[in-house]
Scaffold this active site. Sequence first.
Site, short mmCIF file in Angstrom:
data_model
loop_
_atom_site.label_atom_id
_atom_site.label_comp_id
_atom_site.label_asym_id
_atom_site.label_seq_id
_atom_site.Cartn_x
_atom_site.Cartn_y
_atom_site.Cartn_z
N TYR A 56 -7.48 -6.03 -1.75
CA TYR A 56 -8.10 -5.79 -0.45
C TYR A 56 -9.54 -6.29 -0.44
O TYR A 56 -10.46 -5.64 -0.93
CB TYR A 56 -8.07 -4.31 -0.10
CG TYR A 56 -6.68 -3.69 -0.09
CD1 TYR A 56 -5.54 -4.46 0.17
CD2 TYR A 56 -6.51 -2.33 -0.34
CE1 TYR A 56 -4.28 -3.88 0.18
CE2 TYR A 56 -5.25 -1.75 -0.32
CZ TYR A 56 -4.13 -2.54 -0.06
OH TYR A 56 -2.88 -1.96 -0.05
N HIS A 140 1.46 -3.32 -7.62
CA HIS A 140 1.25 -3.83 -6.27
C HIS A 140 2.18 -5.01 -5.99
O HIS A 140 2.01 -6.09 -6.55
CB HIS A 140 -0.21 -4.25 -6.09
CG HIS A 140 -0.65 -4.32 -4.67
ND1 HIS A 140 -1.93 -4.64 -4.30
CD2 HIS A 140 0.02 -4.08 -3.50
CE1 HIS A 140 -2.04 -4.61 -2.98
NE2 HIS A 140 -0.86 -4.28 -2.48
#
Length: 337
Positions: A56, A140
């Site tokens: 992110y 992830h």
Amino acid sequence: MHRRKIPHTPVELTDLGFGASVIGNLYRVTPADDATAAVNTAWDAGIRYFDTAPHYGLGLSERRLGAALRDRPREEYVISSKVGRLLVPNEHPRGVDTEGFVVRDDLRRQWDFSRDGVLRSIEDTLERTGLDRLDIVYLHDPDDHWHQAADEAMPTLAELRDQGVIAAIGAGMNQSALLARFLRETAADVVMLAGRYTLLDQSALDDVLPAAQAHGKSVVAVGVFNSGLLSQDRPAEGMKYDYQDAPTDLVARAQAIAQVCEAHGTTLPAAAIAFPHTHPSIINVTLGMRTAKQVGRNVQLHDQRVPDALWDELRTQGLIRSDVLAGRDGGRDAQCR
């Protein structure tokens, strides 16, 4: 807010979680002051679960979230981050990241679910956040890396958990089938399920949710608005569904669900937030929150009364699957916030 525990771990999550991807400048710049205000407003509202990742904003989300939480009592909140995308120097920068975040691309992402990659990623995250520990670590998006993720990364996380370095481990993905395998076949305690148990998509009932129930494990629901189509009282053409323009038939179905919500004295986005909690294995809904105003709206929606009769009528009209549980039969009473 209510808290629910991830079984066999010390971790308790508030019903509503703060998703920090957007404060990593997802799609557009978020001023640092706005990001800090969003975290502070979430804290004041009782939110105590915060999720981030190196992906992110190429570390920007982790830095901002860590700074905003640094002076908070560490034992009072839960923070999760992710492994699998190492941040390494970018030998050929073009100026701006190409994966949806408005940040400089001096770094790039490198897939790595090896033991060394996991350890390095956690160390880097702790350095960026300035925190002394992480509570939950997820793999992830290991969609194309099952063998290394299951055979190297997850055992490494399990070792760290057993040593008390982290408290819970899992995986986060936009699909449910492989998450079910992580629940069935690995040491995962919890999975982060994106978009596959919503008012428009209940496919997780076929795999990840039965697996979680059978093995006494937990699910965190994210992407409950399906990229936007469920985020407004009145869905319209041109809105997004799973990052693409929503198909006409899905817009029509969302509009039909919205009409039923209105007839029951609630709204489509409030129902979208409440819906995942109808399943007993889902212990948290986490929403992306960019500003204090967004936090306030999300908390208000979370607190909005959503009667169990709504689910009954949606099932009767064929707008959700017939095997969806009712609120009081699921994780908690959808009216009880």
